[in-house]
Design an enzyme around this catalytic site. Structure first.
Site, mmCIF file in Angstrom:
data_model
loop_
_atom_site.group_PDB
_atom_site.id
_atom_site.type_symbol
_atom_site.label_atom_id
_atom_site.label_comp_id
_atom_site.label_asym_id
_atom_site.label_seq_id
_atom_site.Cartn_x
_atom_site.Cartn_y
_atom_site.Cartn_z
ATOM 1 N N ARG A 56 0.797 -1.282 -0.007
ATOM 2 C CA ARG A 56 0.029 0.138 -0.077
ATOM 3 C C ARG A 56 0.972 1.334 -0.254
ATOM 4 N NH1 ARG A 56 -2.446 2.071 4.275
ATOM 5 N NH2 ARG A 56 -2.536 0.011 5.672
ATOM 6 N N TYR A 109 -14.278 16.568 -16.111
ATOM 7 C CA TYR A 109 -14.637 15.158 -16.287
ATOM 8 C C TYR A 109 -15.921 15.007 -15.214
ATOM 9 C CZ TYR A 109 -14.270 10.278 -15.874
ATOM 10 O OH TYR A 109 -14.601 8.931 -15.794
ATOM 11 N N ASP A 181 -5.585 18.052 -14.922
ATOM 12 C CA ASP A 181 -5.915 16.836 -15.556
ATOM 13 C C ASP A 181 -5.351 16.900 -16.712
ATOM 14 O OD1 ASP A 181 -7.174 14.663 -16.498
ATOM 15 O OD2 ASP A 181 -8.839 14.517 -15.280
ATOM 16 N N LYS A 206 -6.440 5.511 -19.903
ATOM 17 C CA LYS A 206 -6.760 5.990 -21.295
ATOM 18 C C LYS A 206 -5.683 5.919 -22.111
ATOM 19 C CE LYS A 206 -10.678 6.796 -19.198
ATOM 20 N NZ LYS A 206 -10.995 8.425 -18.534
HETATM 21 C C1 LIG Z 1 -11.450 8.619 -17.454
HETATM 22 C C2 LIG Z 1 -11.055 10.033 -16.871
HETATM 23 C C3 LIG Z 1 -10.908 10.194 -15.508
HETATM 24 C C4 LIG Z 1 -11.101 9.272 -14.506
HETATM 25 O O1 LIG Z 1 -10.345 8.322 -14.577
HETATM 26 P P1 LIG Z 1 -10.802 6.635 -14.158
HETATM 27 O O2 LIG Z 1 -9.509 5.875 -14.477
HETATM 28 O O3 LIG Z 1 -11.950 6.287 -15.043
HETATM 29 O O4 LIG Z 1 -10.756 6.745 -12.677
HETATM 30 C C5 LIG Z 1 -10.576 11.492 -14.845
HETATM 31 N N1 LIG Z 1 -10.358 12.470 -15.956
HETATM 32 C C6 LIG Z 1 -10.492 12.187 -17.119
HETATM 33 C C7 LIG Z 1 -10.232 13.577 -18.026
HETATM 34 C C8 LIG Z 1 -10.880 11.140 -17.638
HETATM 35 O O5 LIG Z 1 -10.965 10.974 -19.019
#
Ligand SMILES: *Cc1c(COP(=O)(O)O)cnc(C)c1O
Length: 389
Positions: A56, A109, A181, A206
């Protein structure tokens, strides 16, 4: 000591590797580590850069991923998590407390927007939304209790581009932590820390992993003290990724640059065809001169990513018909994988938003969001074109 089979089955011999090392990063599928020296053991519990001690806190496979992405983003350290939301929540919950104020750009998001609503309704945190490209609006929104500014390099699904240099400069001047982000851009198109950001967050689900086979997240830090603060919180929260997920992500990362080239060129081709189609009333991609962020995008990004959206002139009914007609493109959430995915935000990802919130995010009833893959562009266009007619 002569051991019984039950005991020998428990104490497996360790593999010895001398004189060479593996080319790829091994999966350290272990929850903990053993020590010869009790003092080293004690030291490892309290900091992120001591010996590996417990899964962890840190894991060698996970650490390789953290080091790799931190290097790409130009940070001093990174914290990998079990999902993108895990990384975002480690940062938000690790840095904000009751009474604090947060400034966020308007279009963010959906999961992040929902979390900010939780912070407001359950934890006594306040929020002000400002446009992503208006540093003076940010300055005007800041109060003595403002702790954090939240931005996205490229926002979903209308692809607004944040004015990172302008917004991060105001945040820095006023002593506020800026969080960006960077999921849609990846460090190949944008490195927010170079533009003054303090923390970069990713959904590695992604583009970074890139093969639609793993969920993960990561936060990269420009500053060691911020990293340590969020790391301590993450250990308490338990947002840890599994070593195998980190390994899959490392494997994807090796081809990120090749995939991104194709995602971007496929998007460029499809948006040009869509913009000329009579059933399409608008196309949103920052590489198009008609996009509100076109000028800013040209200054900030060498290319504009693989996600775009378009409006069907026929509204919701046309949107539903289009979704039923596509064959090659897959009806699925997420983005950043090798396959092309399409979705209708008004009935899926953004269905819980009010009409005003939908407008704030730049979503209409007939908006289709495309996360283009790395297939041949002509095959993709043939599919979209048949679905449009
Ligand atoms: C998918 C996404 C998230 C969240 O990510 P997860 O891996 O699904 O928890 C956050 N910000 C953006 C821009 C995303 O496309």
């Amino acid at each position: 000591m002569e051991l019984r089979p039950e005991t020998r089955a428990v104490h497996l011999p360790q593999p010895e590797i001398t004189g060479s090392r593996p080319i790829t990063v091994p999966i350290y599928q272990t929850s903990g580590f053993v020590f010869d020296d009790p003092a080293v053991f004690a030291d490892a519990m309290g900091r992120p850069d001591g010996s590996f001690v417990y899964g962890r806190l840190a894991n060698p496979t996970v650490r390789s991923l953290e080091t790799a992405v931190s290097g790409l983003e130009g940070g001093v350290a990174a914290l990998a998590t079990g999902s993108g939301m895990g990384a975002i929540n480690c940062v938000l919950l690790g840095l904000l407390g009751p009474g604090d104020h947060l400034v966020s750009q308007k279009a963010i998001y959906g999961g992040t927007a929902a979390m900010i609503n939780e912070l407001v309704h359950r934890f006594g945190i306040t929020v002000t939304y400002v446009p992503e490209d208006d540093p003076e609006a940010l300055r005007a929104a800041v109060r003595p209790e403002t702790k954090l500014v939240y931005l996205e390099t490229l926002a979903n699904p209308a692809l607004q581009v944040a004015d990172l240099p302008g917004m991060c400069a105001v945040a820095r001047e006023l002593g506020i932590v800026s969080v960006v982000d960077n999921t849609f851009a990846t460090p190949l198109l944008c490195r927010p820390i170079e533009h003054g950001a303090d923390i970069v967050v990713h959904s590695t689900t992604k583009y970074l992993s890139g093969h639609t086979d793993v969920v993960g997240g990561l936060a990269v830090f420009a500053d060691d003290a911020l990293y340590r603060k969020v790391w301590h919180f993450s250990v308490e929260l338990g947002a840890t990724p599994d070593p195998f997920a980190a390994w899959l992500t490392l494997r994807g990362l090796q081809t990120l640059h090749l995939r991104m080239e194709r995602h971007c060129s496929n998007a460029r081709y499809l948006v040009s065809r869509l913009a000329a189609h009579p059933a399409v009333s608008a196309v949103h991609w920052p590489g198009l001169p008609s996009h509100p962020s076109y000028e800013l995008a040209g200054k900030l990004l060498p290319d504009f990513g693989g996600v775009f959206s378009f409006e069907l002139a026929g509204g919701r009914a046309a949107g539903e018909k289009f979704m039923a007609a596509v064959r090659l493109a897959l009806l699925a959430p997420s983005l950043g994988g090798v396959e092309t995915l399409v979705m209708h935000p008004a009935t899926t990802s953004h269905r819980s938003l009010s009409p005003e919130e939908l407008t704030r995010h730049g979503i209409g009833e007939g908006t289709i969001r495309v996360a283009v893959g790395i297939e041949h562009p002509e095959d993709l266009w043939a599919d979209l074109e048949q679905a449009l007619s």
